[in-house]
Design a protein around this motif. Structure first.
Motif, PDB file in Angstrom:
ATOM      1  N   TYR A 140      82.157 -17.726 -88.544  1.00  8.90           N
ATOM      2  CA  TYR A 140      82.186 -18.897 -89.416  1.00  8.90           C
ATOM      3  C   TYR A 140      82.980 -20.057 -88.854  1.00  8.90           C
ATOM      4  O   TYR A 140      82.802 -21.201 -89.301  1.00  8.90           O
ATOM      5  CB  TYR A 140      82.602 -18.546 -90.850  1.00  8.90           C
ATOM      6  CG  TYR A 140      83.946 -17.917 -91.081  1.00  8.90           C
ATOM      7  CD1 TYR A 140      84.046 -16.560 -91.337  1.00  8.90           C
ATOM      8  CD2 TYR A 140      85.113 -18.680 -91.133  1.00  8.90           C
ATOM      9  CE1 TYR A 140      85.273 -15.973 -91.606  1.00  8.90           C
ATOM     10  CE2 TYR A 140      86.330 -18.098 -91.414  1.00  8.90           C
ATOM     11  CZ  TYR A 140      86.412 -16.738 -91.646  1.00  8.90           C
ATOM     12  OH  TYR A 140      87.626 -16.169 -91.920  1.00  8.90           O
TER      13      TYR A 140
ATOM     14  N   LEU B 109      77.263 -19.559 -97.339  1.00  8.70           N
ATOM     15  CA  LEU B 109      76.692 -18.728 -96.285  1.00  8.70           C
ATOM     16  C   LEU B 109      75.185 -18.581 -96.504  1.00  8.70           C
ATOM     17  O   LEU B 109      74.712 -18.551 -97.643  1.00  8.70           O
ATOM     18  CB  LEU B 109      77.362 -17.358 -96.263  1.00  8.70           C
ATOM     19  CG  LEU B 109      78.891 -17.372 -96.178  1.00  8.70           C
ATOM     20  CD1 LEU B 109      79.421 -15.943 -96.068  1.00  8.70           C
ATOM     21  CD2 LEU B 109      79.364 -18.204 -95.007  1.00  8.70           C
TER      22      LEU B 109
ATOM     23  N   ILE C 218      83.206 -14.372 -96.861  1.00 12.20           N
ATOM     24  CA  ILE C 218      83.965 -14.749 -95.680  1.00 12.20           C
ATOM     25  C   ILE C 218      85.274 -13.971 -95.705  1.00 12.20           C
ATOM     26  O   ILE C 218      86.032 -14.046 -96.678  1.00 12.20           O
ATOM     27  CB  ILE C 218      84.250 -16.266 -95.663  1.00 12.20           C
ATOM     28  CG1 ILE C 218      82.969 -17.041 -95.349  1.00 12.20           C
ATOM     29  CG2 ILE C 218      85.319 -16.610 -94.658  1.00 12.20           C
ATOM     30  CD1 ILE C 218      83.151 -18.547 -95.292  1.00 12.20           C
TER      31      ILE C 218
END
Length: 296
Positions: A125, A91, A75
């Motif tokens: 995200y 993830l 991320i």
């Protein structure tokens, strides 16, 4: 009277246009975050096979489009928000579906390539972490935009990947309804990390374009939706609402994915709305709904 087209789109998973807003949407509780959670819960309840999401913050140059194939993405950090709000979120890249997207796009004549180095960006995200806050996201495939921002190109991307809906995939475009960083009021966020403060109402240009986008998405369907969304780029307030075209391409992608002839009668539904930074309109619009078949 239900038409054959209605029966078709009524059997497919919905398509979402999500305005992800500022980085503060990672941690603020709003009507939008509540709606994202609701959409995530519904996807899990209907055993969604995976998510395919087009990212406004990732563009490919030339005539290319790219699909993320990093087996262990990170991320990327974001300002204003403490890293503990997102740093350890798990993830779930979906490499088989990424290859499927590559094959579908290539067969339609796109210059498409895999990107094994892509790391997840805030616009992706924010959506995934708020949809699935317990850390159980379905396998996710991220598709880039093309930096020429041709609306007909991005319509075709959406229409090409639409067939994945028939296999229980959820398609999402993450962008913005009104998203002009140059015309936002940044001081409350800079001084207090408060993007929701509204010392004054949104300006006229922001309200006008926001209303036009809602009208198009909730009052047109099928091929008419595709034509109407692309025409919005000629709206007299478009350039005020979008200083660059990237965040609007998410809406175009969604129109491609939810604007087939078989989608006639499937109008968008406004699920939530959150204003930030005075002039940033975050509309959340869904086309279609989950069938009761397959619900857990």
């Amino acid at each position: 009277m239900e038409t054959e087209a209605g029966k078709m789109w009524g059997s497919l998973p919905p398509v979402h246009f999500f305005s992800h807003g500022s980085p503060m949407m990672l941690c603020e509780t709003t009507e939008s975050s509540d709606y994202w959670r609701k959409c995530g819960d519904e996807a899990l309840a209907h055993n969604v096979k995976g998510i395919v999401i087009m990212s406004a913050h990732w563009t490919a140059l030339g005539d290319q489009i790219q699909v993320a194939t990093n087996p262990a993405p990170r991320i990327l950090p974001v300002g204003f928000v403490p890293s503990h709000d997102y740093k350890h979120y798990p993830l779930t890249p979906d490499l088989p579906t990424a290859q499927r997207c590559l094959d579908l796009l290539s067969a339609e004549g796109f210059t498409v390539s895999a990107n094994p180095h892509y790391n997840w960006i805030v616009d992706v995200y924010i959506i995934i972490t708020r949809m699935f806050p317990l850390g159980n996201p379905p396998p996710t495939t991220v598709v880039s935009m093309n930096a020429r921002y041709d609306p007909h190109y991005h319509l075709k991307v959406g229409s090409t990947l639409r067939q994945l809906r028939k296999e229980n995939y959820l398609l999402i475009g993450t962008g913005g309804a009104v998203h002009n960083l140059y015309r936002n009021r940044w001081m409350p966020m800079i001084k207090y990390r408060d993007s929701l403060a509204m010392e004054t109402p949104p300006e006229e240009w922001a309200l006008e374009f926001r209303q036009s986008l809602e009208d198009v998405m909730t009052r047109t369907s099928g091929p008419q939706l595709r034509r109407a969304v692309t025409r919005l780029m000629k709206h007299p307030k478009f350039r005020d609402a979008h200083a660059s075209d990237d965040h609007f391409m998410a809406a175009v992608f969604v129109a491609g994915a939810a604007g087939d002839v078989d989608d006639e009668g499937c109008h968008g539904v406004m699920g939530a709305e959150t204003w930030e930074l005075t002039n940033m309109a975050n509309l959340q619009v869904t086309f279609g709904e989950w069938s009761n078949q397959g619900a857990a």
